[in-house]
Design a protein around this motif. Structure first.
Motif, PDB file in Angstrom:
ATOM      1  N   GLY A  20       0.638  -1.207  -0.169  1.00 37.01           N
ATOM      2  CA  GLY A  20      -0.029  -0.092  -0.150  1.00 37.01           C
ATOM      3  C   GLY A  20       0.840   1.445   0.125  1.00 37.01           C
ATOM      4  N   ALA A  21       1.848   1.265   0.795  1.00 37.98           N
ATOM      5  CA  ALA A  21       2.697   2.541   0.819  1.00 37.98           C
ATOM      6  C   ALA A  21       3.431   2.769  -0.577  1.00 37.98           C
ATOM      7  CB  ALA A  21       3.486   2.201   2.054  1.00 37.98           C
ATOM      8  N   VAL A  22       3.869   1.558  -0.970  1.00 46.64           N
ATOM      9  CA  VAL A  22       4.849   1.517  -2.278  1.00 46.64           C
ATOM     10  C   VAL A  22       3.777   2.049  -3.479  1.00 46.64           C
ATOM     11  CG1 VAL A  22       5.876   0.087  -3.996  1.00 46.64           C
ATOM     12  CG2 VAL A  22       6.323  -0.400  -1.692  1.00 46.64           C
ATOM     13  N   ARG A  47      16.974   3.811 -20.495  1.00 46.43           N
ATOM     14  CA  ARG A  47      17.362   2.451 -20.369  1.00 46.43           C
ATOM     15  C   ARG A  47      18.371   2.411 -19.066  1.00 46.43           C
ATOM     16  NH1 ARG A  47      17.560   2.561 -25.791  1.00 46.43           N
ATOM     17  NH2 ARG A  47      19.798   2.395 -25.986  1.00 46.43           N
ATOM     18  N   ARG A  48      19.353   3.315 -19.190  1.00 46.58           N
ATOM     19  CA  ARG A  48      20.144   3.192 -17.988  1.00 46.58           C
ATOM     20  C   ARG A  48      19.584   3.530 -16.458  1.00 46.58           C
ATOM     21  NH1 ARG A  48      23.409   6.955 -15.350  1.00 46.58           N
ATOM     22  NH2 ARG A  48      25.482   6.552 -14.711  1.00 46.58           N
ATOM     23  N   PHE A  49      18.452   4.268 -16.602  1.00 49.30           N
ATOM     24  CA  PHE A  49      18.006   4.519 -15.200  1.00 49.30           C
ATOM     25  C   PHE A  49      17.309   2.981 -14.799  1.00 49.30           C
ATOM     26  CE2 PHE A  49      13.837   5.332 -13.225  1.00 49.30           C
ATOM     27  CZ  PHE A  49      14.100   5.481 -11.925  1.00 49.30           C
ATOM     28  N   VAL A  50      16.472   2.450 -15.758  1.00 49.59           N
ATOM     29  CA  VAL A  50      15.960   1.189 -15.617  1.00 49.59           C
ATOM     30  C   VAL A  50      16.714   0.149 -14.999  1.00 49.59           C
ATOM     31  CG1 VAL A  50      14.388  -0.711 -16.614  1.00 49.59           C
ATOM     32  CG2 VAL A  50      13.952   1.590 -17.003  1.00 49.59           C
ATOM     33  N   TRP A  51      17.685   0.037 -15.726  1.00 44.86           N
ATOM     34  CA  TRP A  51      18.956  -1.101 -15.333  1.00 44.86           C
ATOM     35  C   TRP A  51      19.713  -0.637 -14.049  1.00 44.86           C
ATOM     36  CZ3 TRP A  51      19.561  -5.659 -16.953  1.00 44.86           C
ATOM     37  CH2 TRP A  51      19.238  -5.953 -18.449  1.00 44.86           C
ATOM     38  N   THR A  52      19.764   0.590 -13.599  1.00 43.77           N
ATOM     39  CA  THR A  52      20.213   1.010 -12.187  1.00 43.77           C
ATOM     40  C   THR A  52      19.298   0.166 -11.318  1.00 43.77           C
ATOM     41  OG1 THR A  52      19.212   3.159 -12.316  1.00 43.77           O
ATOM     42  CG2 THR A  52      21.439   2.716 -12.910  1.00 43.77           C
ATOM     43  N   VAL A  53      18.024   0.660 -11.372  1.00 42.55           N
ATOM     44  CA  VAL A  53      17.033  -0.030 -10.506  1.00 42.55           C
ATOM     45  C   VAL A  53      17.033  -1.433 -10.474  1.00 42.55           C
ATOM     46  CG1 VAL A  53      14.509   0.177  -9.727  1.00 42.55           C
ATOM     47  CG2 VAL A  53      15.608   2.231 -10.382  1.00 42.55           C
ATOM     48  N   LEU A  54      17.215  -1.862 -11.465  1.00 43.96           N
ATOM     49  CA  LEU A  54      16.989  -3.599 -11.571  1.00 43.96           C
ATOM     50  C   LEU A  54      18.088  -4.044 -11.066  1.00 43.96           C
ATOM     51  CD1 LEU A  54      15.454  -4.107 -15.143  1.00 43.96           C
ATOM     52  CD2 LEU A  54      14.184  -4.205 -12.801  1.00 43.96           C
ATOM     53  N   VAL A  55      19.357  -3.572 -11.324  1.00 46.50           N
ATOM     54  CA  VAL A  55      20.844  -4.044 -10.717  1.00 46.50           C
ATOM     55  C   VAL A  55      20.594  -4.114  -9.291  1.00 46.50           C
ATOM     56  CG1 VAL A  55      23.197  -3.428 -10.372  1.00 46.50           C
ATOM     57  CG2 VAL A  55      22.153  -3.839 -12.707  1.00 46.50           C
ATOM     58  N   ALA A  56      20.139  -2.696  -8.746  1.00 48.93           N
ATOM     59  CA  ALA A  56      20.149  -2.507  -7.246  1.00 48.93           C
ATOM     60  C   ALA A  56      19.210  -3.581  -6.701  1.00 48.93           C
ATOM     61  CB  ALA A  56      19.675  -1.087  -6.990  1.00 48.93           C
ATOM     62  N   GLY A 105      22.391  -1.612  -3.534  1.00 51.14           N
ATOM     63  CA  GLY A 105      21.414  -2.966  -3.512  1.00 51.14           C
ATOM     64  C   GLY A 105      21.977  -3.857  -2.507  1.00 51.14           C
ATOM     65  N   VAL A 106      23.119  -4.166  -2.521  1.00 52.86           N
ATOM     66  CA  VAL A 106      23.875  -5.053  -1.332  1.00 52.86           C
ATOM     67  C   VAL A 106      23.387  -4.543  -0.139  1.00 52.86           C
ATOM     68  CG1 VAL A 106      25.991  -5.831  -0.624  1.00 52.86           C
ATOM     69  CG2 VAL A 106      25.580  -5.959  -3.129  1.00 52.86           C
ATOM     70  N   ILE A 107      23.553  -3.093   0.089  1.00 47.41           N
ATOM     71  CA  ILE A 107      23.409  -2.734   1.360  1.00 47.41           C
ATOM     72  C   ILE A 107      22.005  -2.880   1.882  1.00 47.41           C
ATOM     73  CG2 ILE A 107      23.598  -0.415   2.625  1.00 47.41           C
ATOM     74  CD1 ILE A 107      26.094   0.448   1.143  1.00 47.41           C
ATOM     75  N   GLN A 108      21.071  -2.721   0.915  1.00 49.56           N
ATOM     76  CA  GLN A 108      19.653  -2.844   1.119  1.00 49.56           C
ATOM     77  C   GLN A 108      19.321  -4.368   1.768  1.00 49.56           C
ATOM     78  OE1 GLN A 108      15.823  -1.871  -1.261  1.00 49.56           O
ATOM     79  NE2 GLN A 108      16.820  -3.731  -1.996  1.00 49.56           N
ATOM     80  N   CYS A 109      20.052  -5.275   1.638  1.00 48.24           N
ATOM     81  CA  CYS A 109      19.802  -6.745   2.082  1.00 48.24           C
ATOM     82  C   CYS A 109      19.967  -6.799   3.484  1.00 48.24           C
ATOM     83  CB  CYS A 109      20.913  -7.562   1.553  1.00 48.24           C
ATOM     84  SG  CYS A 109      20.384  -7.638  -0.596  1.00 48.24           S
ATOM     85  N   LEU A 110      20.778  -5.744   4.114  1.00 49.80           N
ATOM     86  CA  LEU A 110      20.825  -5.567   5.527  1.00 49.80           C
ATOM     87  C   LEU A 110      19.438  -5.590   6.031  1.00 49.80           C
ATOM     88  CD1 LEU A 110      24.295  -3.460   6.029  1.00 49.80           C
ATOM     89  CD2 LEU A 110      24.049  -5.559   6.214  1.00 49.80           C
ATOM     90  N   ALA A 111      18.535  -4.900   5.442  1.00 47.72           N
ATOM     91  CA  ALA A 111      17.257  -4.662   6.011  1.00 47.72           C
ATOM     92  C   ALA A 111      16.412  -5.724   6.284  1.00 47.72           C
ATOM     93  CB  ALA A 111      16.678  -3.521   5.260  1.00 47.72           C
ATOM     94  N   PHE A 132      12.734   4.782  -5.424  1.00 44.39           N
ATOM     95  CA  PHE A 132      12.472   4.138  -6.835  1.00 44.39           C
ATOM     96  C   PHE A 132      12.907   2.721  -6.615  1.00 44.39           C
ATOM     97  CE2 PHE A 132      13.849   8.071  -8.661  1.00 44.39           C
ATOM     98  CZ  PHE A 132      12.368   8.642  -9.195  1.00 44.39           C
ATOM     99  N   LEU A 133      13.830   2.407  -5.487  1.00 47.68           N
ATOM    100  CA  LEU A 133      14.097   0.918  -5.405  1.00 47.68           C
ATOM    101  C   LEU A 133      12.891   0.097  -4.665  1.00 47.68           C
ATOM    102  CD1 LEU A 133      16.202  -1.263  -5.602  1.00 47.68           C
ATOM    103  CD2 LEU A 133      17.732  -0.251  -3.762  1.00 47.68           C
ATOM    104  N   SER A 134      12.421   0.725  -3.694  1.00 46.90           N
ATOM    105  CA  SER A 134      11.180   0.267  -2.985  1.00 46.90           C
ATOM    106  C   SER A 134      10.138  -0.394  -3.865  1.00 46.90           C
ATOM    107  CB  SER A 134      10.564   1.444  -2.129  1.00 46.90           C
ATOM    108  OG  SER A 134       9.756   2.182  -2.775  1.00 46.90           O
ATOM    109  N   MET A 135       9.821   0.038  -5.019  1.00 48.07           N
ATOM    110  CA  MET A 135       8.889  -0.129  -6.012  1.00 48.07           C
ATOM    111  C   MET A 135       9.111  -1.776  -6.350  1.00 48.07           C
ATOM    112  SD  MET A 135       8.100   2.927  -8.219  1.00 48.07           S
ATOM    113  CE  MET A 135       8.346   4.643  -7.378  1.00 48.07           C
TER     114      MET A 135
END
Length: 265
Positions: free
Chosen positions: A51-53, A78-87, A151-157, A188-191
């Motif tokens: 819901g928040a997302v 395309r580069r922005f899309v890839w940055t989010v997917l890679v993260a 994205g790697v750091i996000q995994c700590l969560a 963006f990464l939360s989505m």
């Protein structure tokens, strides 16, 4: 009726805390523990986040739609899309591998959650005071390597109490993002992250969810969407002016109160 009110309250808490670096999951699990709210397979705390997302998606819908339309012929889009997917990729791997441990062990350890709130608050205060000259002011133009490290750091969560937004924001700040860019990239990464968590958790717990559970999740979902709208619109301006210190202190206070309650309550 009692459970419905609890679900609405928790949904509001989710929306208010999902995008600020204080750990929405940590807050939901601690509050749920203290008021006796239970959900089959601990699904509520994960699934209500969608819901928040969607609140973020509704605010950024225009920009994201333009990016998707431009992606076939615009290298920057395309580069922005890839940055989010890679993260997002590290969360997919770690989330699938550690899902059962996260839900059956970490989600059931309120002392760990309180400790992570306090520790994360100290880290947030430290990073907020660092004089790091921003190298990246646009969340939509981060280098791929920077996005991967965030994205790697996000995994700590995945440890409840750490905070997904907190981990990504701290990581982005440490890697040279401005405070506003760090918050926006976290949005963006939360989505994909929360959509993936919702889908996978639903699939894993599909056999234990009944109509009552869906009803409670639905109430929390709506409450999270409405409160999330308010926070996202306010947050960017706040952090650009004042930084993240207030959230660090909030984490320390909440974590300390929870630890005292768990010890002496």
């Amino acid at each position: 009726m009692h459970e419905a009110l609890e679900a609405l309250f928790l949904g509001v808490v989710e929306g208010l805390t999902e995008f600020i670096p204080v750990s929405s999951t940590g807050h939901l699990l601690l509050i749920g523990h203290f008021i006796g709210f239970e959900s089959a397979g601990n699904t509520f705390a994960v699934m209500v986040q969608l819901g928040a997302v969607l609140a973020v998606l509704s605010i950024y819908a225009g920009r994201l739609w333009n990016v998707m339309r431009a992606a076939p012929h615009d290298p920057e889009a395309r580069r922005f899309v890839w940055t989010v997917l890679v993260a997002f990729a590290p969360a997919v791997v770690i989330g699938v591998m550690a899902h059962d441990i996260i839900k059956t062990v970490l989600f059931e350890t309120p002392r760990l959650i309180a400790m992570m709130l306090i520790l994360g608050g100290v880290v947030l205060l430290f990073v907020d005071r660092l004089a790091i000259a921003p190298k990246h002011d646009d969340a939509m133009r981060l280098p791929i390597w920077t996005a991967l490290r965030i994205g790697v750091i996000q995994c700590l969560a995945m440890i409840p109490g750490v905070s997904r937004s907190g981990a990504t924001i701290v990581g982005a700040l440490a890697l040279g993002c401005s405070k506003r860019a760090a918050a926006e990239f976290s949005f963006f990464l939360s989505m994909p992250t929360m959509l993936g968590a919702f889908t996978y958790d639903f699939w894993k717990n599909r056999d234990v969810l009944d109509a009552e559970q869906f009803g409670l999740i639905g109430l929390g979902f709506v409450a999270a969407f409405v409160s999330g709208l308010c926070v996202v619109r306010w947050l960017l301006g706040f952090v650009a002016r004042r930084g993240y210190a207030a959230f660090g202190w909030w984490r320390i206070i909440v974590g300390t109160i929870a630890m005292i309650w768990l010890t002496f309550g």
